[in-house]
Scaffold this active site. Structure first.
Site, PDB file in Angstrom:
ATOM      1  N   LYS A 277      49.701 -76.246  59.789  1.00 29.84           N
ATOM      2  CA  LYS A 277      49.246 -75.409  58.672  1.00 29.84           C
ATOM      3  C   LYS A 277      50.457 -74.736  58.009  1.00 29.84           C
ATOM      4  O   LYS A 277      51.188 -73.988  58.654  1.00 29.84           O
ATOM      5  CB  LYS A 277      48.267 -74.351  59.196  1.00 29.84           C
ATOM      6  CG  LYS A 277      47.863 -73.280  58.164  1.00 29.84           C
ATOM      7  CD  LYS A 277      46.844 -72.289  58.743  1.00 29.84           C
ATOM      8  CE  LYS A 277      46.546 -71.143  57.776  1.00 29.84           C
ATOM      9  NZ  LYS A 277      45.615 -70.137  58.348  1.00 29.84           N
ATOM     10  N   LYS A 289      42.366 -59.464  52.452  1.00 29.29           N
ATOM     11  CA  LYS A 289      42.649 -58.805  53.738  1.00 29.29           C
ATOM     12  C   LYS A 289      42.993 -57.335  53.511  1.00 29.29           C
ATOM     13  O   LYS A 289      43.453 -56.968  52.432  1.00 29.29           O
ATOM     14  CB  LYS A 289      43.860 -59.487  54.399  1.00 29.29           C
ATOM     15  CG  LYS A 289      43.596 -60.869  54.947  1.00 29.29           C
ATOM     16  CD  LYS A 289      44.851 -61.405  55.617  1.00 29.29           C
ATOM     17  CE  LYS A 289      44.632 -62.808  56.153  1.00 29.29           C
ATOM     18  NZ  LYS A 289      43.665 -62.861  57.264  1.00 29.29           N
ATOM     19  N   ASP A 300      51.934 -67.324  58.122  1.00 32.96           N
ATOM     20  CA  ASP A 300      50.782 -68.219  58.191  1.00 32.96           C
ATOM     21  C   ASP A 300      51.175 -69.688  57.968  1.00 32.96           C
ATOM     22  O   ASP A 300      50.318 -70.568  57.965  1.00 32.96           O
ATOM     23  CB  ASP A 300      49.709 -67.770  57.193  1.00 32.96           C
ATOM     24  CG  ASP A 300      48.295 -68.064  57.684  1.00 32.96           C
ATOM     25  OD1 ASP A 300      48.124 -68.286  58.893  1.00 32.96           O
ATOM     26  OD2 ASP A 300      47.378 -68.077  56.842  1.00 32.96           O
ATOM     27  N   ARG A 363      41.437 -73.871  57.623  1.00 35.60           N
ATOM     28  CA  ARG A 363      40.614 -75.029  57.980  1.00 35.60           C
ATOM     29  C   ARG A 363      40.358 -75.907  56.754  1.00 35.60           C
ATOM     30  O   ARG A 363      40.139 -77.118  56.896  1.00 35.60           O
ATOM     31  CB  ARG A 363      39.311 -74.561  58.630  1.00 35.60           C
ATOM     32  CG  ARG A 363      38.463 -73.697  57.754  1.00 35.60           C
ATOM     33  CD  ARG A 363      37.430 -72.899  58.537  1.00 35.60           C
ATOM     34  NE  ARG A 363      38.007 -71.745  59.231  1.00 35.60           N
ATOM     35  CZ  ARG A 363      37.326 -70.929  60.032  1.00 35.60           C
ATOM     36  NH1 ARG A 363      36.044 -71.130  60.258  1.00 35.60           N
ATOM     37  NH2 ARG A 363      37.922 -69.914  60.610  1.00 35.60           N
TER      38      ARG A 363
END
Ligand code: BES
Ligand code: MN
Ligand code: ZN
Length: 510
Positions: A277, A289, A300, A363
């Site tokens: 990712k 967030k 990330d 995802r």
């Protein structure tokens, strides 16, 4: 850092610092440590007698050798821990400890003795020692503007107290030089790969954009002769990768899908795939967030960084396997064009997804990447790694990644690779009953399955996009960055699980 092998008597090595590992317990001294103590007129024995040094891991004690030719100036005794339970990780930690001590003394060179009777295979110990040394010496300095000037000034009281980097490590070992040399090169390449991953992690999101990761990949391709394929918005559209495009819709930075291909095995032989990712900043999208700690969401892209780091080591060492590294890369921001909660998108695989929460974006980009990989490359096995769920941090904390997959053997291989690298992972069940949580009235599935078992439902989501291909997923949300848990880490990105991936690839290479 340079790492060299020496077969000489460690006490005859002229260097600013020699580290001598010592086991725990009464008979923990190696012959070399005994001789060093003689040189010090028994000062170390007195320290042990006084209870000031027990030989525990991460314990050390520094002495100054009497002047003389061809001998170390300083002697550092380093604890190894219990002799009976010694592992490669204890060696990694002891060498890292010595490197950090050299750094705090502002020494740029050191030697470390690797005792013959470690109880760990000599090649394995040499590899671990090189890893511990290279990883401990690494620091992120490229954005410290006055760093060099302050170093030259030499004052230790100035702000930030910058230390010169440790540049040279000599490993004093005994054994077959060819075998040990090969182990050293492997360990150094594994660790340097991990340092590339760290560098990319530490770079902030205004520098490490998706196109930046693509440039790094193109550089690796140029350097090591990988075939590379880099897809931008046009190609992603043509490929039907609407999930990646939906995540990047709120962003001015273009997304990329990066593929690097190493063909070290037979031309039409099996191929394995590493997928990471590469979300270069996760603000959450419209499901934004909270502000506190959001700066950490530059990490990330840690999975993608680890895949690039692993590909660097694969390029350096050219193992006899066919392996591809794949990184879907995007930002997840907010704007008038951003994907909204409730939007339904069609993924590359044809399945429709209701995006109930735009913060569950990892995802989505992985779904398109995984379906691309299994359709275009028919890999024998796929391993993906991703900072995918906060739930994983709740489940396993910071000492284990979660591993889930559709193939028990593959999961076991990854657990064993993680043990060797000391980047351990622990299984969670990928059971069918959890799949109900992703059921959706309006689309084939939704992208979030509620709070219960968040790591499992995220992995189940991914499993929908790999077909029958053997696949496993590592959730690295709790292990990729944070406060150091070993002396070869610093607060920030750790570069994990680069070495886990490499251990797995090497196991496959045989
Ligand atoms: N990148 C985060 C996961 C994450 C959280 C990594 C904390 C490291 C530390 C991921 O994209 C995310 O936001 N996941 C959500 C999913 C939720 C909306 C179902 C989460 O875990 O909160
Ligand atoms: Mn998110
Ligand atoms: Zn994310």
């Amino acid at each position: 850092m340079k790492v060299r092998l020496s077969l000489a008597d460690p006490l005859s090595i002229e260097c600013p610092l020699l580290a001598l590992p010592v086991f725990g317990g009464d008979n923990g001294l190696t012959a070399e440590a005994e001789r060093a103590d003689d040189l010090l007129d028994g000062a170390f024995a007195r320290a042990r007698h006084a209870g000031d040094f027990r030989g525990k891991a991460e314990e050390d004690l520094l002495f100054y050798a009497p002047e003389g030719e061809e001998r170390p100036h300083r002697i550092l005794f380093v604890g190894l821990g219990d002799r009976s339970a010694l592992s490669a990780e204890d060696v990694r930690v002891a060498v890292a400890q010595a490197v950090r001590r050299a750094e705090s003394l502002r020494l740029t060179r050191l030697a470390v003795h690797l005792p013959a009777d470690l109880g760990v295979d000599a090649a394995e110990a040499t590899k671990a020692a090189a890893e511990g040394g290279v990883l401990a010496a690494w620091d992120f300095r490229e954005l410290k503007s006055e760093g060099d000037a302050r170093l030259e000034a030499g004052s230790s009281a100035d702000a930030g107290d910058p230390k010169p980097p440790v540049e040279e490590l000599t490993l004093a070992a005994a054994g077959d030089p060819a075998t040990l040399g090969q182990a050293l090169r492997t360990g150094r390449a594994f660790a340097e790969g991990e340092c590339l991953a760290r560098r990319l992690q530490w770079r902030p999101a205004n520098i490490a954009t998706p196109s930046h990761l693509a440039e790094i990949a193109a550089d690796l391709a140029g350097e090591y002769g990988f075939t590379s394929r880099i897809l931008g918005p046009g190609e992603l559209e043509a490929e039907g990768m609407r999930a990646i495009l939906a995540v990047s819709a709120g962003s001015d930075e273009e997304p990329r899908l990066i593929v690097l291909e190493h063909r070290g095995g037979p031309e039409d032989g099996p191929l394995i795939a590493l997928v990471g990712k590469g979300l270069t900043f996760d603000a959450g999208g419209i499901s934004i967030k909270p502000a506190l700690g959001m700066e950490d969401m530059k990490y990330d892209m840690s999975g993608g960084a680890a895949v690039l780091g692993a590909m660097r080591a694969i390029g350096e060492l050219a193992p006899a396997v066919n392996v591809i590294g794949v990184i879907p890369s995007s930002e997840n921001l907010l704007s008038g064009r951003a994907t909204k909660p409730g939007d339904i998108i069609r993924t590359r695989a044809g399945k429709t997804v209701e995006v109930v929460n735009t913060d569950a974006e990892g995802r989505l980009i992985l779904a398109d990447a995984l379906s691309y990989v299994v359709d275009r490359y028919s890999p024998e096995a796929v391993v993906d790694c991703a900072t995918l769920t906060g739930a994983c941090v709740i489940a396993l904390g910071h000492h284990a990644s979660a591993v889930l997959g559709n193939d028990e053997t593959l999961v076991t291989e990854l657990r064993e690779a993680g043990d060797r690298a000391w980047q351990r992972c622990w299984p969670l069940p990928l059971w069918k009953p959890y799949r109900k949580q992703l059921d959706c009235p309006a689309a084939d599935l939704k992208n979030v399955g509620g709070r219960p078992a968040g790591t499992i439902t995220a992995a189940l989501f991914l499993s929908e996009f790999v077909g029958k291909t053997r696949w496993a997923h590592l959730d690295i949300a709790g292990t990729a960055y944070g406060d150091p848990v070993a002396p070869y880490q610093r607060k920030g990105g750790f570069g994990t699980p680069t070495r886990l991936l490499l251990e797995w690839v090497w196991h496959r290479a045989g």
